[in-house]
Motif scaffolding. Structure first.
Motif, mmCIF file in Angstrom:
data_model
loop_
_atom_site.group_PDB
_atom_site.id
_atom_site.type_symbol
_atom_site.label_atom_id
_atom_site.label_comp_id
_atom_site.label_asym_id
_atom_site.label_seq_id
_atom_site.Cartn_x
_atom_site.Cartn_y
_atom_site.Cartn_z
ATOM 1 N N ASP A 88 0.581 1.061 10.376
ATOM 2 C CA ASP A 88 1.368 1.826 9.405
ATOM 3 C C ASP A 88 2.371 2.770 10.076
ATOM 4 N N ALA A 143 -2.682 -6.202 4.462
ATOM 5 C CA ALA A 143 -2.228 -4.883 4.915
ATOM 6 C C ALA A 143 -0.716 -4.748 4.806
ATOM 7 N N ASP A 147 1.307 -2.101 2.629
ATOM 8 C CA ASP A 147 2.252 -1.203 3.290
ATOM 9 C C ASP A 147 3.658 -1.318 2.705
ATOM 10 N N ASP A 160 -0.064 3.946 0.520
ATOM 11 C CA ASP A 160 -0.625 2.944 1.420
ATOM 12 C C ASP A 160 -1.751 3.498 2.290
ATOM 13 N N ILE A 164 -4.249 0.330 2.390
ATOM 14 C CA ILE A 164 -4.219 -0.592 3.531
ATOM 15 C C ILE A 164 -5.620 -1.004 3.993
#
Length: 180
Positions: A88, A143, A147, A160, A164
């Motif tokens: 991230d 993920a 994101d 997120d 995530i």
């Protein structure tokens, strides 16, 4: 915190308890911030506009990590944790998105690549090249989708930091369950 487990400093159950403890502290801080008179300058710097009157991203980060630590085993939870803690921020450095918008292609490709690498490191040795590889791809895709967009549900932004790890771990676990 997952490094505490990886380095053998704590066992998996202890790591879960540590996450619960941190979640309790974070909850107290958020209650004081949102409903009390706790007005630290750091909150002004670290919270985004849509977090001013809602639970802040740092708390969602801790809650999502705690959730996956308690629900999944280490081979599935640790990749999800690293997808948030490493993937991230890398994606965020390459581009961000406003609420209701999707990130650009470069940040999403970077997110997918980093997430796949972390998943493969932990999932493939446990579940094998085929099942682990497919599960790693699914987790990285989950993920990346989490994101890439910040949907709004009932007026609340689904950050997120919250989505995530659970999305990634759930997709990994689903593939393992179906294929193993």
């Amino acid at each position: 915190m997952p490094l505490l487990y990886i380095l053998g400093i704590v066992d998996w159950a202890t790591l879960g308890l540590l996450f619960v403890g941190v979640s309790i502290v974070v909850t107290v801080l958020e209650v004081l911030r949102l409903f009390g008179n706790l007005e630290w300058r750091i909150y002004d710097e670290l919270t985004r506009e849509y977090e001013q009157d809602n639970v802040a991203g740092y708390a969602l980060y801790v809650y999502s990590q705690t959730f996956v630590a308690l629900v999944f085993g280490p081979a599935i939870a640790i990749p999800g944790m690293f997808m948030l803690t490493v993937g991230d921020p890398i994606s965020g450095l390459l581009g961000s998105n406003r609420v209701g918008e999707t990130k650009g292609l470069l940040p999403l490709l970077a997110m997918f690549s980093v997430c796949f690498a972390f998943a493969a490191i932990f999932v493939v040795p446990v579940y094998g090249a085929v099942v682990g590889g497919i599960a790693s791809l699914a987790g990285a895709l989950g993920a990346t989708v989490a994101d890439g967009a910040k949907p709004v549900v009932a007026g609340y932004v689904i950050d997120d930091n919250l989505s995530i790890p659970p999305v990634a771990c759930t997709t990994i676990a689903a593939v393992v369950w179906i294929l193993a």
